[in-house]
Write a protein that holds these residues in place. Structure first.
Motif, PDB file in Angstrom:
ATOM      1  N   ILE A  14      -3.948  -0.552  -3.824  1.00 15.04           N
ATOM      2  CA  ILE A  14      -5.265  -0.352  -4.086  1.00 15.04           C
ATOM      3  C   ILE A  14      -5.576  -0.097  -5.411  1.00 15.04           C
ATOM      4  N   GLY A  15      -4.744   0.723  -6.025  1.00 22.51           N
ATOM      5  CA  GLY A  15      -4.830   0.964  -7.745  1.00 22.51           C
ATOM      6  C   GLY A  15      -4.783  -0.401  -8.427  1.00 22.51           C
ATOM      7  N   ARG A  16      -3.860  -1.204  -8.079  1.00 20.49           N
ATOM      8  CA  ARG A  16      -3.661  -2.515  -8.814  1.00 20.49           C
ATOM      9  C   ARG A  16      -5.070  -3.303  -8.375  1.00 20.49           C
ATOM     10  N   ARG A  17      -5.345  -3.361  -7.265  1.00 23.20           N
ATOM     11  CA  ARG A  17      -6.675  -4.405  -7.054  1.00 23.20           C
ATOM     12  C   ARG A  17      -7.815  -3.908  -7.804  1.00 23.20           C
ATOM     13  N   ALA A  18      -7.894  -2.296  -7.860  1.00 19.71           N
ATOM     14  CA  ALA A  18      -9.353  -1.882  -8.665  1.00 19.71           C
ATOM     15  C   ALA A  18      -9.113  -2.375  -9.991  1.00 19.71           C
ATOM     16  N   SER A  19      -7.801  -2.026 -10.481  1.00 12.78           N
ATOM     17  CA  SER A  19      -7.506  -2.386 -11.976  1.00 12.78           C
ATOM     18  C   SER A  19      -7.999  -3.723 -12.297  1.00 12.78           C
ATOM     19  N   ARG A  20      -7.626  -4.770 -11.538  1.00 12.14           N
ATOM     20  CA  ARG A  20      -7.917  -6.137 -11.900  1.00 12.14           C
ATOM     21  C   ARG A  20      -9.223  -6.564 -12.020  1.00 12.14           C
ATOM     22  N   GLU A  39     -12.143 -14.287   0.726  1.00 14.24           N
ATOM     23  CA  GLU A  39     -13.464 -14.295   1.411  1.00 14.24           C
ATOM     24  C   GLU A  39     -13.366 -15.167   2.326  1.00 14.24           C
ATOM     25  N   GLU A  40     -12.495 -16.377   2.275  1.00 15.25           N
ATOM     26  CA  GLU A  40     -12.565 -17.379   3.342  1.00 15.25           C
ATOM     27  C   GLU A  40     -11.870 -16.667   4.703  1.00 15.25           C
ATOM     28  N   LYS A  41     -11.201 -15.803   4.590  1.00 15.59           N
ATOM     29  CA  LYS A  41     -10.648 -15.244   5.629  1.00 15.59           C
ATOM     30  C   LYS A  41     -11.206 -13.904   6.223  1.00 15.59           C
ATOM     31  N   SER A  42     -12.192 -13.539   5.476  1.00 15.01           N
ATOM     32  CA  SER A  42     -12.947 -12.213   6.123  1.00 15.01           C
ATOM     33  C   SER A  42     -14.028 -12.692   7.195  1.00 15.01           C
ATOM     34  N   ALA A  43     -13.448 -12.083   8.356  1.00 13.48           N
ATOM     35  CA  ALA A  43     -14.583 -12.373   9.423  1.00 13.48           C
ATOM     36  C   ALA A  43     -15.816 -11.603   9.480  1.00 13.48           C
ATOM     37  N   ASP A  44     -15.723 -10.490   8.753  1.00 12.12           N
ATOM     38  CA  ASP A  44     -16.862  -9.612   8.742  1.00 12.12           C
ATOM     39  C   ASP A  44     -17.818  -9.582   7.314  1.00 12.12           C
ATOM     40  N   GLY A  45     -17.369 -10.805   6.477  1.00  9.38           N
ATOM     41  CA  GLY A  45     -18.166 -10.899   5.131  1.00  9.38           C
ATOM     42  C   GLY A  45     -17.681  -9.880   4.048  1.00  9.38           C
ATOM     43  N   ASN A  46     -16.657  -9.203   4.364  1.00 10.80           N
ATOM     44  CA  ASN A  46     -16.264  -8.161   3.303  1.00 10.80           C
ATOM     45  C   ASN A  46     -15.470  -8.803   2.468  1.00 10.80           C
ATOM     46  N   THR A  47     -15.886  -8.910   1.257  1.00 14.62           N
ATOM     47  CA  THR A  47     -15.327  -9.783  -0.047  1.00 14.62           C
ATOM     48  C   THR A  47     -14.689  -8.627  -1.133  1.00 14.62           C
ATOM     49  N   LEU A  86     -10.675  -4.786  -2.377  1.00 16.37           N
ATOM     50  CA  LEU A  86      -9.603  -4.232  -1.724  1.00 16.37           C
ATOM     51  C   LEU A  86      -9.568  -4.626  -0.473  1.00 16.37           C
ATOM     52  N   ALA A  87     -10.416  -5.433  -0.078  1.00 17.93           N
ATOM     53  CA  ALA A  87     -10.272  -6.197   1.265  1.00 17.93           C
ATOM     54  C   ALA A  87      -8.977  -6.598   1.605  1.00 17.93           C
ATOM     55  N   GLY A  88      -8.442  -6.307   2.705  1.00 22.80           N
ATOM     56  CA  GLY A  88      -6.905  -7.095   3.112  1.00 22.80           C
ATOM     57  C   GLY A  88      -5.736  -6.283   2.650  1.00 22.80           C
ATOM     58  N   VAL A  89      -6.021  -5.182   2.168  1.00 24.46           N
ATOM     59  CA  VAL A  89      -4.808  -4.183   1.874  1.00 24.46           C
ATOM     60  C   VAL A  89      -4.381  -3.666   3.108  1.00 24.46           C
ATOM     61  N   ALA A  90      -3.351  -4.033   3.633  1.00 28.03           N
ATOM     62  CA  ALA A  90      -2.725  -3.570   4.723  1.00 28.03           C
ATOM     63  C   ALA A  90      -2.894  -2.161   5.062  1.00 28.03           C
ATOM     64  N   LEU A  91      -3.456  -1.922   6.301  1.00 31.39           N
ATOM     65  CA  LEU A  91      -3.593  -0.210   6.700  1.00 31.39           C
ATOM     66  C   LEU A  91      -1.949   0.105   7.042  1.00 31.39           C
ATOM     67  N   ALA A  92      -1.328  -0.652   7.520  1.00 34.35           N
ATOM     68  CA  ALA A  92      -0.040  -0.559   8.056  1.00 34.35           C
ATOM     69  C   ALA A  92       1.107  -0.197   7.054  1.00 34.35           C
ATOM     70  N   LEU A  93       0.700  -0.590   5.651  1.00 28.25           N
ATOM     71  CA  LEU A  93       1.689  -0.176   4.665  1.00 28.25           C
ATOM     72  C   LEU A  93       1.823   1.253   4.496  1.00 28.25           C
ATOM     73  N   PRO A  94       3.136   1.542   4.236  1.00 30.75           N
ATOM     74  CA  PRO A  94       3.431   2.968   3.718  1.00 30.75           C
ATOM     75  C   PRO A  94       2.478   3.478   2.613  1.00 30.75           C
ATOM     76  N   ALA A  95       2.114   4.747   2.828  1.00 30.80           N
ATOM     77  CA  ALA A  95       1.028   5.389   2.070  1.00 30.80           C
ATOM     78  C   ALA A  95       1.256   5.065   0.478  1.00 30.80           C
ATOM     79  N   LEU A  96       2.339   5.203   0.062  1.00 28.92           N
ATOM     80  CA  LEU A  96       2.544   5.190  -1.536  1.00 28.92           C
ATOM     81  C   LEU A  96       2.146   3.638  -1.836  1.00 28.92           C
TER      82      LEU A  96
END
Length: 268
Positions: free
Chosen positions: A154-160, A127-135, A138-148
């Motif tokens: 993403i699954g872990r974040r949603a589960s939590r 929340e503190e780092k979000s420049a666009d207010g996206n809290t 799933l915010a901050g899950v790096a797009l550059a990560l390998p897809a798997l």
């Protein structure tokens, strides 16, 4: 010769980037041009660990550290931050996320409470780092990560936050559903096939997560296993002067079964 430390590496990097007599290649680099090398070095670290080659691991960690110093030097030149700020940031973060270790007022914390505190801290950081207010969780899950890896995260974040299947059987049902949709899509447009295969892969990654399997590691092992067996098939065909492209399905299957048996026997 005195052992060199991080200050020496920082000085070397600054000299390489110096417009007055530095290295022409290093001087022209930017964050965008260096980050692919950073990713490559991270993978080479992982490879050395997998091979348990600790001499190589030492060298690869040095290469990765060089990339970190490279980014910090470029940031310093633009008055964004420097290497000391990077160190300060991670030290502060680790202390903040581990009050049960560094705060003498906190003790006897359960595993459940530790996980809850960890997630609370990370949510506050997002929340503190979000420049666009996206809290979003799933915010901050790096797009550059390998897809798997990204699918697992993403699954872990949603589960939590409670958005998950409630059993392994439910995930298996989802996989069957996605497989049926793939079968239907085969007779439709390439875009539909593309989409349904992606959904199937995402569901399988979540099965891995529910069963405690690291999907990235599991697929790497499967790749290695297939390569070993395939090379055994090539060897078997070469012994009888056969090209794989000239073999029919029954012959290839016979070679494959023999390769599986041979490798299984050798691995015992």
């Amino acid at each position: 010769m005195n052992a060199r430390g991080i200050d020496d590496l920082l000085a070397i990097m600054a000299r390489l980037r110096d417009p007055d007599g530095g290295c022409p290649w290093d001087i022209t680099q930017s964050f965008d041009t260096v980050y692919p090398y950073t990713l490559e070095e991270a993978y080479e670290v992982a490879d050395a660990i997998k091979r348990e080659d600790f001499d190589d691991l030492r060298d690869e960690l040095g290469d990765l550290l060089l990339n970190i110093v490279f980014h910090a030097q470029m940031a310093r030149e633009r008055s964004l931050f420097d290497f000391a700020d990077v160190v300060e940031s991670i030290c502060e973060k680790m202390v903040r996320r581990h009050p049960h270790v560094f705060d003498t007022q906190v003790s006897g914390v359960s595993d459940k409470e530790l996980r809850a505190n960890w997630e609370s801290q990370k949510a506050a950081e997002r929340e503190e780092k979000s420049a666009d207010g996206n809290t979003s969780a799933l915010a901050g899950v790096a797009l550059a990560l390998p897809a798997l890896m990204r699918a697992q995260k993403i699954g872990r974040r949603a589960s939590r936050v409670g958005f998950d299947w409630d059993s392994i059987e439910a995930v298996m049902d989802k996989i069957r559903e996605e497989l049926e949709e793939c079968e239907e899509a085969v007779s439709e447009t390439p875009q539909r096939i593309h989409e349904e295969v992606g959904d199937l892969l995402f569901a399988v990654v979540n099965l891995a997560r529910h069963t405690g399997v690291d999907a990235e590691h599991a697929l790497r092992q499967a790749n290695d296993k297939f390569q070993a067996r395939f090379e055994e098939v090539e060897t078997a065909a070469a012994i009888v002067a056969r090209e794989l492209s000239d073999c029919d399905a029954a012959e290839l299957d016979r070679y494959w079964r023999a390769a599986k048996a041979a490798i299984s026997k050798n691995s015992v």
